[in-house]
Each structure stands twice: as C-alpha cells, then as structure tokens.
Motif scaffolding. Sequence first.
Motif, PDB file in Angstrom:
ATOM      1  N   ALA A 168       5.369  12.975   6.252  1.00 57.85           N
ATOM      2  CA  ALA A 168       5.616  14.111   7.123  1.00 57.85           C
ATOM      3  C   ALA A 168       5.894  13.685   8.553  1.00 57.85           C
ATOM      4  N   SER A 169       5.274  12.588   8.994  1.00 57.96           N
ATOM      5  CA  SER A 169       5.413  12.220  10.401  1.00 57.96           C
ATOM      6  C   SER A 169       5.034  10.755  10.587  1.00 57.96           C
ATOM      7  N   TRP A 170       5.039  10.289  11.844  1.00 55.13           N
ATOM      8  CA  TRP A 170       4.584   8.936  12.164  1.00 55.13           C
ATOM      9  C   TRP A 170       3.229   9.051  12.857  1.00 55.13           C
ATOM     10  N   HIS A 171       2.155   8.974  12.044  1.00 54.12           N
ATOM     11  CA  HIS A 171       0.797   8.916  12.577  1.00 54.12           C
ATOM     12  C   HIS A 171       0.082   7.807  11.827  1.00 54.12           C
ATOM     13  N   PRO A 172       0.392   6.578  12.206  1.00 54.56           N
ATOM     14  CA  PRO A 172       0.048   5.458  11.338  1.00 54.56           C
ATOM     15  C   PRO A 172      -1.425   5.055  11.374  1.00 54.56           C
ATOM     16  N   ALA A 173      -2.236   5.583  12.292  1.00 59.74           N
ATOM     17  CA  ALA A 173      -3.642   5.220  12.264  1.00 59.74           C
ATOM     18  C   ALA A 173      -4.306   5.975  11.117  1.00 59.74           C
ATOM     19  N   GLY A 174      -5.324   5.372  10.521  1.00 60.37           N
ATOM     20  CA  GLY A 174      -6.057   6.095   9.494  1.00 60.37           C
ATOM     21  C   GLY A 174      -5.807   5.607   8.072  1.00 60.37           C
ATOM     22  N   GLY A 175      -5.127   4.464   7.918  1.00 60.26           N
ATOM     23  CA  GLY A 175      -4.999   3.859   6.598  1.00 60.26           C
ATOM     24  C   GLY A 175      -3.973   4.579   5.722  1.00 60.26           C
ATOM     25  N   ALA A 176      -3.908   4.106   4.459  1.00 61.06           N
ATOM     26  CA  ALA A 176      -2.864   4.593   3.563  1.00 61.06           C
ATOM     27  C   ALA A 176      -3.063   6.057   3.213  1.00 61.06           C
ATOM     28  N   GLY A 177      -4.325   6.507   3.206  1.00 60.77           N
ATOM     29  CA  GLY A 177      -4.585   7.886   2.815  1.00 60.77           C
ATOM     30  C   GLY A 177      -4.237   8.879   3.908  1.00 60.77           C
ATOM     31  N   ALA A 178      -4.936   8.758   5.039  1.00 64.10           N
ATOM     32  CA  ALA A 178      -4.761   9.744   6.108  1.00 64.10           C
ATOM     33  C   ALA A 178      -3.527   9.507   6.949  1.00 64.10           C
ATOM     34  N   GLY A 179      -3.079   8.256   7.020  1.00 63.09           N
ATOM     35  CA  GLY A 179      -1.963   7.916   7.908  1.00 63.09           C
ATOM     36  C   GLY A 179      -0.633   8.465   7.410  1.00 63.09           C
ATOM     37  N   ARG A 180       0.270   8.666   8.366  1.00 61.03           N
ATOM     38  CA  ARG A 180       1.629   9.107   8.017  1.00 61.03           C
ATOM     39  C   ARG A 180       2.582   8.040   8.548  1.00 61.03           C
ATOM     40  N   PHE A 181       3.542   7.673   7.739  1.00 61.46           N
ATOM     41  CA  PHE A 181       4.330   6.482   8.077  1.00 61.46           C
ATOM     42  C   PHE A 181       5.830   6.724   8.058  1.00 61.46           C
ATOM     43  N   ASN A 182       6.280   7.857   8.518  1.00 59.53           N
ATOM     44  CA  ASN A 182       7.711   8.124   8.455  1.00 59.53           C
ATOM     45  C   ASN A 182       8.436   7.434   9.617  1.00 59.53           C
ATOM     46  N   LEU A 183       9.226   6.429   9.276  1.00 58.10           N
ATOM     47  CA  LEU A 183       9.954   5.677  10.300  1.00 58.10           C
ATOM     48  C   LEU A 183      11.301   6.316  10.644  1.00 58.10           C
ATOM     49  N   SER A 184      11.698   7.344   9.892  1.00 60.88           N
ATOM     50  CA  SER A 184      13.093   7.790  10.046  1.00 60.88           C
ATOM     51  C   SER A 184      13.445   8.298  11.448  1.00 60.88           C
ATOM     52  N   PRO A 185      12.541   8.944  12.192  1.00 56.17           N
ATOM     53  CA  PRO A 185      12.944   9.322  13.560  1.00 56.17           C
ATOM     54  C   PRO A 185      13.334   8.101  14.392  1.00 56.17           C
ATOM     55  N   ALA A 221       0.820  -1.206   0.000  1.00 51.25           N
ATOM     56  CA  ALA A 221       0.000   0.000   0.000  1.00 51.25           C
ATOM     57  C   ALA A 221       0.862   1.268   0.000  1.00 51.25           C
ATOM     58  N   LEU A 222       2.019   1.207   0.591  1.00 52.42           N
ATOM     59  CA  LEU A 222       2.788   2.437   0.810  1.00 52.42           C
ATOM     60  C   LEU A 222       4.018   2.573  -0.071  1.00 52.42           C
ATOM     61  N   GLY A 223       4.421   1.478  -0.703  1.00 52.13           N
ATOM     62  CA  GLY A 223       5.609   1.589  -1.550  1.00 52.13           C
ATOM     63  C   GLY A 223       6.863   1.785  -0.729  1.00 52.13           C
ATOM     64  N   PRO A 224       7.984   1.941  -1.390  1.00 55.44           N
ATOM     65  CA  PRO A 224       9.261   1.969  -0.664  1.00 55.44           C
ATOM     66  C   PRO A 224       9.622   3.327  -0.056  1.00 55.44           C
ATOM     67  N   LEU A 225       9.037   4.410  -0.546  1.00 59.01           N
ATOM     68  CA  LEU A 225       9.572   5.721  -0.170  1.00 59.01           C
ATOM     69  C   LEU A 225       8.850   6.418   0.974  1.00 59.01           C
ATOM     70  N   ARG A 226       7.588   6.090   1.177  1.00 60.02           N
ATOM     71  CA  ARG A 226       6.830   6.842   2.187  1.00 60.02           C
ATOM     72  C   ARG A 226       7.397   6.631   3.581  1.00 60.02           C
ATOM     73  N   TRP A 227       8.177   5.540   3.786  1.00 55.23           N
ATOM     74  CA  TRP A 227       8.745   5.256   5.105  1.00 55.23           C
ATOM     75  C   TRP A 227       9.732   6.334   5.539  1.00 55.23           C
TER      76      TRP A 227
END
Lengths: 282, 261, 287
Positions: free
Chosen positions: C51-68, C41-47
């Motif tokens: 913008a941030s790590w707010h993973p609730a809310g699915g692929a659309g609303a969620g934010r999945f930045n693991l870098s911190p 669902a997210l591909g390789p780059l969104r990780w």
Amino acid sequence: MDRRPWPDGLAAALAWGVAMGITAVFGLVLADLLRHGLPEISLGFLLEAPREAGRAGGIGPVIVSTLLILAVCLLTSLPIALATAVLLAEFSHGRSGFARLIRASLDGLAGVPSIVFGLFGNALFSLALGLGFSILSGGLTLACMVLPILIRSAEQALREVPSDYRRAAAALGISQAASLRQVLLPCAAPGLAIGVVLGIGRALAETAALLFTSGYVDRLPGSLLDSGRALSVHIYDLAMNVPGGEARAYATAVVLVVLLLVANALTLGIAELWRLDGGTSR
Amino acid sequence: MSLPLRPQPCLEVRQLSVSYDRRCVIDAVSTVMHRSRITAIVGPSGCGKSTFLSCLNRLSDLTPGCRLSGSIRLDGDDILSARTDLIRLRRRVGAIAQRPNPFPLSIRRNITMPLEHHGLRHRDRREAVLERVLRRVGLWREVRGRLDQPALALSGGQQQRLCLARALALEPEVLLLDEPCSALDPVASGVVEDLIASLRGATTQVIVTHNLAQARRLADDLIVFWTDEGRGTIVEQGPADAVFTSPQSAITAAYLSGSRG
Amino acid sequence: MRAAEDRLLLGCLRLAGAAAGSIVLLIVAYLLAEALPALQALGPLRWIRDASWHPAGGAGAGRFNLSPMLIGTAAAATGAVLLATPLSIASALFCRFYAPRRLGGGYRRLVQLLAGLPSVVFGFWGLVVLTPLIGRWQPPGQSLLAGILILTLMILPTISLLAESALAAVPRAYGQAAAAMGLTRWATIRQVMLPAAITGLSSAILLGAARAIGETMAVLMVTGNVVRTPASLLDPVRTLTANIALELGYALELHRSALFVSGLLLMGMVALLVGISEALRPEERHG
C-alpha cells in the motif's frame, strides 16, 4: 526568393544562443555563489571550528577531514591504479583475456552511481571490516570510486610514450621493470599528474558516497578511525538540516569550488607545459 | 681485408618462418652469418628484411601476434627456445634502429644507464666506458662539455652515433643495423657508414639497407630477399663480390642492376 | 623467458589488476548479500503491490512499495534527458562548427569545468535560488520540476562533451565533400554530420541518462522528497537515490535490506544504460 539561407541562419543563431545561454546560467550560478559566499570568508573562517552546528565559527576541522579523506583515498588508489595501468598498457598488448576482463570490469565500476558506493562502503568498510563511520572508511570508498579515472588516464599517459623507447630499451637487454623506472614512467609523468588531479577533483566533489562512510562529525578528527566531515557533506548538512546555515553553506561552497578550480587550472597547466614540451625534451 | 681465411659461422638460421596474425611474412628461410664479417641484407621494401633482422635478437617478441618457427643458432644455442634468457641474448646481440632512438635522458645517462642495469656498479668504470665508446664513435670531442644535456638536443647524425656508442658500451658479439643511415643527411650518413666499416673484424655485423651502393661498399657477404605474394624469401646469398659480379638468379641480376625492385 | 625482475613485477601487477578488477564484483556481492534478507522475506511483488512505503516494522507491519520512488526517478531522469539532449547537441554543434577556433576552445574548457562541479553545489544553488523562484509561482517550489531543471544542468556538460567527441570522430572529408556539393553549413550538419555520428550521439545521451538516474545530491536537495507518485511537474517527489541517502542513516534490519534492494535496482538500471552506451560507442583503438 532564395529560401535556403534562412534555416542555415536560424541554426547558427540557435547554436550561438544555446551556448551563450549555458554560459550565462553557469555564470549566474558562480556569481551567486561568490556574491553570497565571499563576504563570509576570512582567515578565521578557514581555521576555526564550527559553532552552533555550523551557523557560526569556521570550517577548519572540515578542511582537515577533507584533506585526510583525500590522502587516504590517494594513498590506497594510486599504487593499485598505477600498477593496473602498467599491466594494461605495457604487459598485455590489449589482447589477453585477463586484460579484457579487467577493462570491462573497470568500465562497469566507472558507471556505478555514487550513492551505491555509499551503500557498498557502509556495508564493507564501516560494518563488515568494523571501521565504523571514519575517515578511513570514507577514503577507502572514494579510492574504489576514483580507480577507473586514475587507471584510464595513467594507461593513456603510458600509451602516449613513443614505442621507440620500449624497443630501444629491449634491444639493450634492459628489463621491462628497469625501462619503466628509468624511461617510461618519467616520460609519462605529466600525463600521470593530470590523472591524479582529475581523481582529486572527483573525490573532492563527492558527497553521496561519504554520507554513510565518513559521516557527519564536525570535530577535528583525532585519528583516521574518527568520523570526519568533508566539505561537500558540510554544505549539504548546513543547507538541509541547519536553519540559518545558508550563509556558511555559501562560503563553504566557494571554498570547495575554488579548490576544484585550482585543480582544474593545474591540469590545464600541466597539459599545456607538456604540449609545449612536445612530451619529449626532458 | 684482414679476414680469417675460413669464415666461421656465428648466426645460423634454419627454416625460419615468421607470421603476423597467421599471415606468413617470411617463408622458411635458411642462411648463415659469419663471425666478424659484415653481412648486408638487401631487397625491395616489404620483403621482410627488417622483420628478419628483428628475429635475430627476438625484438620480434614485442610485436603482438608475431609468431616464429624454425631455428636460429647463436654459437650453437637456439635463441628461439622458450628458455632463452632474453636479457642476456640482447646484451650479446646489439641493435641499431632506422630512426635514432636515444632515451629522453642526458647524453651521459643514455650510456651509463644500460651499463648500470647490466651490473657495472663502479661509477668510475662506467665513466671510463662512457669516454671510450664516445671516442670510438667520434662524439667525444663534440659532446664532452655537455654530457648532462638532453640527448634529444643532438642532431640526427649525432643521435645515431650515440645509439651506436650505447650499443657498443655493452660489448655485443653481434650488431644488427636496420637501415641505420636512411634517416640521416648524406654527411652524417657517411660518418656512420665509416664507423660501421671500422668495426669490421671486431664485431659480427648484419645490416639491412636499401642502398645498393652502400651494400657494395660495406658488405663481405650479401643476402638478397625477395617477396613472393607477400611472403619474404631469400633468392640469393654468398660472398658479396660473387653475388654482385655474377648473380645466379635472374631476379637478383635484375634487382642488382637496378631494373627491378 | 623474461628477466626474474620482470616476472616478479608482472606478478605484482597482476595482483593489483585483479584487485582493481574485482571491486565491481565485490560491490555486487555486498549489495546482493545485504539485499537478500528483504528479497527473501518480501518476495518479488510486494515492492510494487504494497500500500505504501513504511518500511519500519518488519515484514508483517512494514509496507515496502518502491513504485513512487521508481516513478520519481524515471520522471526526473526522463525530463532531464529530454531537456538536456537538444541543448547539449546544440552546445556540441556550437563548439565544433559554429564557434571561432579560440572561442570554441574556451567554451569547451568552460563545459569541462562545469562537468566537474560538485553535485552538492548544484543542489545547494537549486535549493536557495531555484526552488524559491518556482515557489513564488507555485508553492512550495521543491518539486519534480526543480529536480528536472537541476539534473538538466548537471548532465548537460557530460552529454555535450561526449556528443562533441562523437562529432569529432566523423571524418573531416565527409563535411568537405558536402560543402563541395554546395550544401549550406546547416544542411551539411543535418544531412551528413549528425547521421554519421548518430551512434556516438546516442551513446552520449544514454550515458547522460545513466548519470541522471544515479545522481543523488542535486535531486535530494530540491525535490522535496515526499514519497508520493507525482501528479504534476510541481508536485514534490522522492527518487530512489534520495531515498537511500535519507534513510540509510537510521534504517535497521529489513528496512536497511530494502534500501540495498533499491541500490541493486539502481545499479541494474545504470549498468543496462552504460552497457548499451558502451556497445554503441565506436571501438577505441588501443596501442
């Protein structure tokens, strides 16, 4: 002036200093645990159920859950570990591709971080196999985790049995199965016991793998399918989630560390006995 | 000596080659060992004598990377065949190791455990065998009072006699002895040697020895091994008297007279 | 031909061996299976680009930045390894070369004991003793620094024991030869023993690093767990492992899957370090 000796003296002083420092820091940690924990410990603490989320009462059910998780872990891992160790030590001369594959895979398993075991146990045992958050899930997850330690130490123990016994048994036409049963395994018993104690130590110390497999419930479990809280999880929960749980967390930590010290002393004792025995005169 | 006039072949070795990890250590040797006689194998160390002996009961299988070719016939059956029942073979061909190797069990269990394993279910009959073989090797009077004590508490010579008793309890047709006296003191060595001599006529024995005097005392037949760039070969064989008095090859003559090897 | 009994036994042993050997594959398979939805669902780059790590809310609303979290793990582990390496090597040298025989044996036992202490106990001690100390100086105290210090304590015994066995594997004759040439003890160690044991020592350090990356409880309890790239040693930080431990309990669907992605990532990093470490370690003799 001869300049050579001073770096030598400095190095020695540093080595001594570091060793003393490490000893002191760990002494401090243990002393702190004992100072705060010991006054809390009583027979009642060991037997009673926790009250007010653990702030009061004892850790009776937690100890029971811990022992049950440990029992599930050992009952499932020991037979597999012993069989694999026998396969590696007695049947494959360390050469066959199958043995090499198993060894590589076990090395990999030994490196898996405990939280990953937690993910795996949660996905496989709790969800896919439908065991939920239960003592069974936790015990099975820990069984996977301690397998490499158990296998490695059992294999080592078998390899230390003199090969004379194997040749003598073979020369008498005794099957490998019988020579294992009658001679090799009894000979290796002290080494096998050390491995078991090491495995117990690792399992008792584990927390992360249990958080999402055996769960948090601090009631006395009615069956292996009930969730049960291990000692280590209890410490974590009291420290992080229960304001005012600190004192009881200290006490629980002391109980856990004492259990580990006992396991450690057992290991040393067995090893010592074996050494005095020369591993032979039975 | 009460030997049959015409010796019957018991073990026939043909073109036996042995290699460890493709390094040839025995190169195409052929020989015959005769029933009820004592065949001594002599030769300098490292010439493959012990390896040769370990092929006769396939104990060589236990050494990783060891390959055999050729044939060894025991009463006509090729024991190198893949179909050989190793348990049965090793029951028929007993072996004594250089270092005494009793199990870390009691004296009694050392003898009864293999019997039990080979199907002697009756306890009384096992006990009878126990006494018979311990008497046979002269240990009975020394150990009758402490049969349940660890065998490893016995002296070296006693341990070796116990191993002999353990092998004899299975009534083997052939007994392989790999320098059975070399780890023992002279007195114990003499006792074991007398035992071997006393089994002449009852059991086919093949003994590897470093000790030429012992070979001279014991052997009915003699096989002389030699090594040629690491490959063991047989340079001479025949009735012991004949080989000792008039060796055919110069190497044998030099070795037996003590000037080589 | 083996005895029938032995063939039966060997069959059972092979079965058990296959079971033991397949667990690690099973782990990888389950991680992959659970991680797949998020990876698809997210591909390789969104990780790293979200913008941030707010993973609730699915692929659309969620934010999945693991870098911190990645940075947190890297910073904590690097700091701990940098601190623990000189200390553990000094500790190993003490045990092997400086301590009198009996004291050295006792010290080794102590270190062995420390290597077996539960991480939750270290974490707890860090939480109630160490973080208030740091907090008195720079509140709140739950920080990257606390994580580094506790991790150092945790990996120090491991590296020390492995380093000592690496030193023990150096042939005794090397040291004797050096001493015979009149080198001082320190010169012998620096010129001869350490260089001879260098691969074993590197292997020990890498294994310590793997342990630091994989450690959960100790860091979870002392680092404050704020999802933010730390700007200083005193900032709170969240590691990958802590993130899993904190969120798996309530994570659903894509969020849960994303946690398995981070588990896979962890496993990959640790496997890489362990793999290199194994390759460096001198071949153990079998049989």
